[in-house]
Design an enzyme around this catalytic site. Structure first.
Site, PDB file in Angstrom:
ATOM      1  N   GLU A   1      -4.557   3.054   7.033  1.00 40.75           N
ATOM      2  CA  GLU A   1      -4.310   2.885   5.602  1.00 40.75           C
ATOM      3  C   GLU A   1      -4.952   4.059   4.879  1.00 40.75           C
ATOM      4  OE1 GLU A   1      -6.084   1.540   2.139  1.00 40.75           O
ATOM      5  OE2 GLU A   1      -5.986  -0.493   2.965  1.00 40.75           O
TER       6      GLU A   1
ATOM      7  N   SER B   1     -10.761  -0.836   4.183  1.00 41.54           N
ATOM      8  CA  SER B   1      -9.888  -1.134   5.330  1.00 41.54           C
ATOM      9  C   SER B   1      -9.368   0.181   5.903  1.00 41.54           C
ATOM     10  CB  SER B   1      -8.681  -1.959   4.891  1.00 41.54           C
ATOM     11  OG  SER B   1      -9.090  -3.192   4.366  1.00 41.54           O
TER      12      SER B   1
ATOM     13  N   ARG C   1       0.821  -1.226   0.000  1.00 39.70           N
ATOM     14  CA  ARG C   1       0.000   0.000   0.000  1.00 39.70           C
ATOM     15  C   ARG C   1       0.850   1.270   0.000  1.00 39.70           C
ATOM     16  NH1 ARG C   1      -2.818  -3.707  -0.448  1.00 39.70           N
ATOM     17  NH2 ARG C   1      -4.868  -4.097   0.480  1.00 39.70           N
TER      18      ARG C   1
HETATM   19  N1  EPU Z   1     -10.672 -11.593  10.385  1.00 41.56           N
HETATM   20  C1  EPU Z   1     -11.362 -11.793  11.552  1.00 41.56           C
HETATM   21  N2  EPU Z   1     -12.268 -10.846  11.944  1.00 41.56           N
HETATM   22  C2  EPU Z   1     -12.516  -9.737  11.211  1.00 41.56           C
HETATM   23  C3  EPU Z   1     -11.799  -9.528  10.016  1.00 41.56           C
HETATM   24  C4  EPU Z   1     -10.873 -10.475   9.623  1.00 41.56           C
HETATM   25  O1  EPU Z   1     -11.173 -12.786  12.258  1.00 41.56           O
HETATM   26  O2  EPU Z   1     -13.351  -8.936  11.637  1.00 41.56           O
HETATM   27  C5  EPU Z   1      -9.702 -12.609   9.935  1.00 41.56           C
HETATM   28  C6  EPU Z   1     -10.218 -13.343   8.712  1.00 41.56           C
HETATM   29  O3  EPU Z   1     -11.000 -14.463   9.057  1.00 41.56           O
HETATM   30  C7  EPU Z   1      -8.936 -13.751   8.029  1.00 41.56           C
HETATM   31  C8  EPU Z   1      -7.989 -12.590   8.344  1.00 41.56           C
HETATM   32  O4  EPU Z   1      -8.539 -11.951   9.486  1.00 41.56           O
HETATM   33  O5  EPU Z   1      -8.394 -14.912   8.611  1.00 41.56           O
HETATM   34  C9  EPU Z   1      -7.806 -11.631   7.195  1.00 41.56           C
HETATM   35  O6  EPU Z   1      -9.056 -11.094   6.814  1.00 41.56           O
HETATM   36  P1  EPU Z   1      -9.442 -10.844   5.274  1.00 41.56           P
HETATM   37  O7  EPU Z   1      -9.028 -11.995   4.452  1.00 41.56           O
HETATM   38  O8  EPU Z   1     -10.867 -10.407   5.245  1.00 41.56           O
HETATM   39  O9  EPU Z   1      -8.521  -9.681   4.780  1.00 41.56           O
HETATM   40  P2  EPU Z   1      -7.894  -8.411   5.505  1.00 41.56           P
HETATM   41  O10 EPU Z   1      -6.517  -8.713   5.933  1.00 41.56           O
HETATM   42  O11 EPU Z   1      -8.832  -7.925   6.528  1.00 41.56           O
HETATM   43  C10 EPU Z   1      -6.902  -7.418   3.283  1.00 41.56           C
HETATM   44  C11 EPU Z   1      -6.883  -6.083   2.608  1.00 41.56           C
HETATM   45  C12 EPU Z   1      -8.198  -5.838   1.876  1.00 41.56           C
HETATM   46  C13 EPU Z   1      -8.381  -6.954   0.863  1.00 41.56           C
HETATM   47  C14 EPU Z   1      -8.417  -8.282   1.625  1.00 41.56           C
HETATM   48  C15 EPU Z   1      -8.533  -9.471   0.697  1.00 41.56           C
HETATM   49  C16 EPU Z   1      -5.453  -4.561   3.841  1.00 41.56           C
HETATM   50  C17 EPU Z   1      -5.376  -3.454   4.828  1.00 41.56           C
HETATM   51  N3  EPU Z   1      -6.675  -5.027   3.588  1.00 41.56           N
HETATM   52  O12 EPU Z   1      -7.901  -7.344   4.297  1.00 41.56           O
HETATM   53  O13 EPU Z   1      -8.084  -4.615   1.183  1.00 41.56           O
HETATM   54  O14 EPU Z   1      -9.584  -6.768   0.153  1.00 41.56           O
HETATM   55  O15 EPU Z   1      -7.175  -8.437   2.372  1.00 41.56           O
HETATM   56  O16 EPU Z   1      -7.342  -9.701   0.038  1.00 41.56           O
HETATM   57  O17 EPU Z   1      -4.437  -4.977   3.305  1.00 41.56           O
HETATM   58  C18 EPU Z   1      -8.447  -2.295   1.405  1.00 41.56           C
HETATM   59  O18 EPU Z   1      -7.223  -2.160   1.311  1.00 41.56           O
HETATM   60  O19 EPU Z   1      -9.233  -1.296   1.577  1.00 41.56           O
HETATM   61  C19 EPU Z   1      -9.010  -3.619   1.370  1.00 41.56           C
HETATM   62  C20 EPU Z   1     -10.307  -3.834   1.505  1.00 41.56           C
END
Ligand code: EPU
Length: 328
Positions: A323, A227, A159
């Site tokens: 972010e 995010s 990012r």
């Molecule tokens: N999780 C939880 N509780 C929550 C949220 C997440 O337990 O409330 C756990 C999920 O079960 C999973 C892990 O945390 O094991 C990661 O969650 P998720 O796969 O939903 O992705 P993320 O890390 O929350 C990132 C990006 C998103 C992108 C997703 C999918 C960042 C800051 N965010 O989110 O990007 O869509 O992966 O690849 O890198 C954005 O940048 O605005 C964005 C939406």
């Protein structure tokens, strides 16, 4: 086109006005309007990653309105596509999919525009936009000259890019050249994509669209900027000490032997999912997303974010960083 006292669209739905707002469609137009413009400058894209901390920007806001898209070259295995910085990102993704060009599909449905996507190095489902960027055409506001950056000159990281640094803010992205594949090559490493048999561009997009819709608020319905925090990256020692206490902690390999942790999971563990403080809240289905429950002020959202940062720091000893770009 110059506007005075213009409302600045932002998906958080916060009140924000610009003293002067310049919408340009070409480098010539920008070169004509820029010299007299009042500083500071702020360049916006689709307004989907911004939090306006004050209701009025006392300077000039720029927006790129160039939405042209064309094939400008290629070879037997790939094609070079040039897109205007103002093109809606997901329209670009759909354009690529309709023509059978591979590489953008994992980034389906990310809000925002092409120029901001390149500045922010948007990413999702195991892909980052830098993986398909060939070069960036930028306008240097200090010299009013166009400069082309090869992908390797853009200092891309998680990012982040040159264009987000103090040194790189002088460049406005006019357009982006992408290199897309002509042969099927998918990145299906991310959980829900592994279930796909005989993947096609359309089926990968459909899976990503349904996964995003299930977890992330629709900017048309709920005010948010996706995010709110970055996923923190820690050293192996820190990860080892955390995983001893939290064996189920999600984690991903990062550059240089570091480990990327899940901010959403940590916020969820602190009990914030679905929480509200005044008119600001934490989204029910994804704790990484802060939402405007209707009429929230920037102050309410920032206070909630600070409360979350403190709680995560106390429980995990990890400092979360926004972010979202906070405009002061
Ligand atoms: N999780 C939880 N509780 C929550 C949220 C997440 O337990 O409330 C756990 C999920 O079960 C999973 C892990 O945390 O094991 C990661 O969650 P998720 O796969 O939903 O992705 P993320 O890390 O929350 C990132 C990006 C998103 C992108 C997703 C999918 C960042 C800051 N965010 O989110 O990007 O869509 O992966 O690849 O890198 C954005 O940048 O605005 C964005 C939406």
């Amino acid at each position: 086109m110059i506007y005075r006292d213009k409302a600045i669209y932002n998906t958080f739905r916060l009140e924000a006005r610009a003293d002067t707002y310049i919408e340009y469609s070409s480098a010539e137009e920008l070169a004509r309007e820029l010299p007299g413009a009042r500083r500071p400058f702020l360049h916006v894209g689709g307004g989907s990653n911004l939090l306006f901390a004050c209701p009025r920007f006392e300077g000039t806001v720029f927006h790129n309105a160039a939405v042209d898209i064309e094939v400008i070259g290629g070879d037997s295995s790939s094609v070079l596509v040039k897109a205007g910085g103002g093109l809606v990102w997901d329209k670009f993704v759909q354009w690529c999919i309709a023509r059978g060009y591979y590489g953008a599909e994992n980034l389906s449905l990310i809000p925002g525009e092409v120029g901001a996507a390149a500045v922010q190095n948007i990413g999702a489902y195991g892909a980052e936009v830098k993986d398909i960027i060939e070069s960036i055409e930028a306008f240097d506001v200090e010299t009013c000259k166009i400069r082309t950056f090869g992908c390797s000159e853009c200092a891309y990281g998680y990012r982040s890019s040159l264009f987000k640094t103090s040194e790189g803010r002088r460049y406005f992205v006019l357009g982006v050249v992408f290199r897309l594949g002509l042969e099927p090559r998918f990145n299906l490493s991310y959980g829900p994509l592994r279930e796909l048999d005989n993947p096609t561009l359309e089926s990968v997009r459909a899976k990503i669209v349904s996964t995003r819709k299930a977890k992330l608020p629709d900017p048309e319905e709920v005010g948010s900027a996706g995010s709110f925090f970055m996923n923190p990256v820690v050293g192996q020692d820190k990860y080892n000490s955390l995983v001893a206490s939290y064996p189920d902690m999600p984690h991903y390999p990062a550059a240089d032997g570091m480990v990327k942790l899940s901010a959403g999971w940590m916020i969820d563990q602190c009990g914030f999912k679905g929480f509200s403080r005044g008119r600001a809240g934490v989204y029910e289905r994804q704790a990484l997303v802060l939402v405007n429950r209707g009429g929230a002020s920037a102050g309410e959202i920032i206070s909630l974010s600070e409360e979350i940062i403190s709680a995560v720091s106390e429980k995990f000893g990890v400092t979360l960083r926004p972010e979202v770009q906070i405009v002061k």
